[in-house]
Design a protein around this motif. Structure first.
Motif: not given
Length: 847
Positions: A760-774, A791-792, A811-818, A823-827
């Motif tokens: 499974h290939a996941f793609e999602v935009p995140i809008y950080f505003n004033a948060i430093n992505p680093d 799984i993380k 972006r991230a890819s994981v095995s399709s066994q599940r 899966y859920t993206p999180r910050v």
């Protein structure tokens, strides 16, 4: 004489300056090493056999014995030689490099400040109640053995915990004899000019003076804080009068003294410990005072000071139910700490209260000391594997939106100090098999106890039973005499037990959740066990119920009534005034130790650990330490390893299970003897219990684990944050403030998933505003299945978004066994040295 000795009733001051041996006796008596190293016992016994037998207090013996007796013994060359040997042994033990110095020679740690409300070191220093004090005292002793630079901080109670008497009606009576400091093995802590060390803390309308005592525990110090200073108003001299007595306000003041005055004492002594270990939440105010001290030294504000110092704070929780934590009404916090917060910490009372609340904006919510400990610590642990799980559930609400297995509570399972609890004969057998240094951290051959013969182990057990029976007869007879029983009853009590009979023991605080009356669910079945003419059983019981716990006192009375109703020949004894001396005799002598709490309400339990070294076998609920210790070859277990609350139907079922195990397994195995009269199957189980469990549940393992997994990492982290006037701490504080301010402005865009047969290939935009992505990490998360870890997978920024708001596509890819839906993206926050979610519990889920 030294300054500390001068205060201590200088009856023999003129003599001790002339007779070297007497001065050396004073030094030996004031080192609590004698509470586990019994090489000096015969000396104290020679001075006053009767008083030594009653008190087990060398200092009291020295204060009481006559001058003529001193002179007589000082003239005996063998007595002088013994003292010289003991003094040299003590000096060698205290000065020789121990495990810590050998294993971590590069460590420059100044110290670990160990705060606790109670310490069980000896019955001669009665400043303990039960389990918490047991853990603290045993860890202090193990730290001394191992050379770990611990400094203990506690309170000196004028009355301590109550002493118990069972009256003619079978009711518990609570007595509060005065602890005369002059008779305790402690000394006033003197400054260089000879003045008694005293501290002042400001309470509303008046100052509270605290005087300080010191106890030597081998190579380490325990400092005890005492409010009974003549400069205090009479009503305030009693602040440290009782352990776990008085009302809410008294408890709050005691915890102020422990935490605030305790840390201030370290400052006065010039001790700068990198680590502060809070053994339960009572001492959590040390967090505030440590931060204040850092503020004073560096000029940094409170938030920076807290971010810096919390890295060196460790909080150990011993509580298995939320109701067990200290809760204080907000008005009390405002009354006693309002000015302290504003003038000393530079924060508002509301900001202080927020540190002890789940919801900072709920003005009705009480102040929770455990919450303060969590928010001010860089590490949290429970005291058994199961208790770690329970604690993650309890503290989960402080980390809302986080998966329960990521709530930041780990565990260090308790252990007991084996040299304190082993019998003389057990000590000799272990020494012959495994060496004298077996509990000093360096011995790798503890399994050699398996080589001890059946005959030797059985002889140890039969001798231990005889010793226990003698002690129990003597104690019980004295108990009955004191309660006013007839001479006939007292005489019968001296012949109630038989050293050749299977002896079952249990001793604990009598509280409903501990179910000390599980055997009374079926009194007739119990009587049949006790009075079986072929395979008899005898019970020795002890324990106290808190004076305010009426239900617990009723449980005690039920046992007293059972004993009295079933005649003078039923072999059951309830030994009153359960203390350390009673505990030592019980754990050294019983064949089987029973523990029956409702799972999971026993955080750890240590009483059953004490029988291990002596060859006793456990039959216990699968709770606390026994849940991780039990296997069929080392003992017996009741329960199904699940939680059933306080269901009376389940209680009855477990009572039946307990009887079944006793009747069908325990008793037959004990009485099944070979041609030499030895129960070989019993000895086999006993040997495995000794070999497998004694090393695992020894306090030296616990303290080594704390040292290597918690103390040293915490010290390193604190030093890094505190360097350069708290530069790293300020970075952490600024980051946390920024995350608090802007986290809610961050959001996810539309998630896209492209699935193939393999991934499974996941793609999602995140809008950080004033948060430093680093300062954050984006992850793809899935719950663990079948007990496996979740799984993380780290998601990687691929490109910037076309719209503003500081957005990037991850972006991230994981095995399709599940399935992809698992899966859920999180910050989550992510910054070097930052402990997440302990220091900042922010988390953003895509759904």
């Amino acid at each position: 004489m030294e300054k500390n000795d001068e205060f201590k009733k200088p009856l023999y001051s003129d003599l001790s300056t002339k007779v070297k041996e007497i001065k050396e006796l004073f030094e030996l008596a004031l080192d609590l090493r004698w509470s586990w190293d019994h090489s000096a016992d015969e000396v104290w016994q020679q001075l006053d056999p009767e008083l030594w037998d009653i008190t087990r207090n060398p200092w009291a013996v020295l204060q009481t014995v006559s001058r003529d007796r001193f002179k007589q013994l000082a003239a005996d060359s063998s007595f002088r030689d013994k003292i010289e040997f003991l003094v040299k042994s003590r000096k060698k033990s205290n000065e020789s490099p121990a495990w810590f110095q050998k294993k971590h020679p590069e460590s420059k740690i100044n110290g670990i400040a160990y705060f606790c409300m109670e310490f069980m070191l000896s019955e001669a220093l009665p400043i303990y109640s039960g389990g918490l004090g047991n853990v603290a005292g045993d860890q202090m002793k193990a730290a001394s053995d191992l050379g770990v630079p611990v400094i203990g901080i506690g309170l000196l109670y004028q009355q301590g915990y109550f002493r118990q008497k069972i009256d003619l009606n079978g009711d518990q009576q609570a007595l509060y004899p005065y602890n005369d400091p002059g008779q305790l093995p402690i000394s006033p802590l003197r400054q260089e000019n000879g003045e008694w060390m005293r501290l002042k803390i400001n309470l509303p309308g008046y100052p509270q003076w605290i005087r300080v005592w010191e106890a030597n525990v081998g190579r380490i110090k325990l400092y005890l804080l005492d409010s009974n200073d003549p400069a205090n108003f009479p009503v305030h001299r009693g602040t440290t009068s009782e352990l776990y007595g008085g009302g809410t306000e008294l408890r709050f003041k005691q915890e102020m003294i422990l935490g605030i005055a305790g840390w201030r004492l370290l400052e006065e002594l010039g001790i700068e410990p990198e680590v502060c270990h809070l053994n339960e939440g009572h001492a959590a105010m040390a967090i505030l005072e440590r931060a204040r001290s850092f503020m004073k030294k560096t000029g940094q504000p409170f938030d920076v000071a807290l971010a810096t110092t919390r890295a060196g704070n460790l909080f150990t929780t011993h509580t298995a139910v939320p109701a067990g934590f200290d809760l204080f009404p907000p008005y009390l916090v405002e009354q006693y700490l309002g000015k302290y917060a504003e003038k000393m910490l530079g924060i508002t009372t509301q900001q202080l209260l927020a540190l002890g609340r789940k919801n900072p904006n709920d003005n009705s919510e009480p102040f929770n000391m455990a919450y303060l400990a969590i928010r001010g610590s860089g590490d949290i642990n429970g005291v058994s594997r199961l208790h770690g799980e329970v604690s993650r559930d309890i503290f989960g609400p402080l980390f809302s939106d986080w998966p329960i297995d990521e709530v930041p509570v780990n565990h260090v399972t308790n252990g007991v100090h084996m040299p304190t609890w082993d019998s003389k004969e057990a000590d000799e057998i272990w020494t012959d098999a495994c060496g004298k240094d077996r509990w000093l951290g360096m011995n790798k051959h503890l399994e050699d106890i398996r080589k001890v013969s059946d005959e030797t182990l059985w002889k140890m057990r039969t001798n231990a039973n005889e010793t226990l029976v003698k002690f129990a007869h003597k104690h019980f007879a004295r108990q009955l005499e004191g309660a006013g029983h007839s001479v006939e009853s007292v005489e019968k009590a001296k012949h109630l037990l038989n050293p050749n009979v299977l002896t079952i023991g249990f001793a604990r605080r009598f509280a409903t959740y501990k179910r000390p009356n599980l055997l009374l669910h079926d009194p007739q079945r119990l009587l049949r066990l006790l009075n079986n003419p072929t395979y008899p059983v005898q019970l020795v019981i002890a324990g106290k119920a808190h004076p305010a716990d009426g239900l617990g006192q009723e449980l005690i009375k039920k046992w007293i009534e059972f004993i009295r109703e079933n005649g003078a020949h039923t072999p059951v004894m309830f030994l009153s005034d359960y203390d350390m001396h009673v505990a030592e005799n019980l754990v050294q002598g019983v064949d089987v130790w029973i523990n029956t709490p409702r799972r999971p309400w026993e955080a750890s339990g240590t009483s059953g650990m004490k029988v291990l070294v002596n060859g006793g076998i456990n039959l216990s609920e699968l709770d606390g330490w026994w849940a991780e210790a039990y296997s069929p070859e080392v003992g017996w277990a009741i329960g199904d390893g699940k939680e059933h609350g306080d269901d009376p139907v389940w209680d009855a079922k477990e009572a039946e299970q307990l009887f079944d195990i006793l009747e069908n397994e325990v008793i037959p195995e004990f009485y099944n003897r070979n041609e030499n009269g030895i129960p070989t199957a019993w000895i086999k189980r006993m040997r495995e219990s000794m070999a497998q469990l004694t090393p695992q549940f020894s306090a030296d393992r616990t303290v080594r684990e704390y040292t290597e997994s918690h103390y040293l990492p915490a010290a390193k982290k604190y030093v890094e944050r505190a360097a350069n006037n708290g530069k790293k701490g300020k970075q952490i504080s600024n980051l946390i403030n920024s995350l608090n301010q802007y986290w809610d402005k961050m959001y996810f865009g539309e998630l896209k998933v492209n699935s193939t047969e393999s991934e499974h290939a996941f793609e999602v935009p995140i809008y950080f505003n004033a948060i430093n992505p680093d300062t954050v990490q984006v992850e793809l998360y899935a719950n663990g299945l079948n007990g496996e870890a979740p799984i993380k997978v780290k998601m990687v920024a691929d490109k910037k978004t076309k719209i503003k708001e500081n957005g990037s596509v991850y972006r991230a890819s994981v095995s399709s066994q599940r399935p992809a839906s698992d899966y859920t993206p999180r910050v989550v926050p992510n910054f070097s040295g930052l402990s997440v979610p302990l220091e900042t519990n922010h988390i953003l889920w895509q759904r």
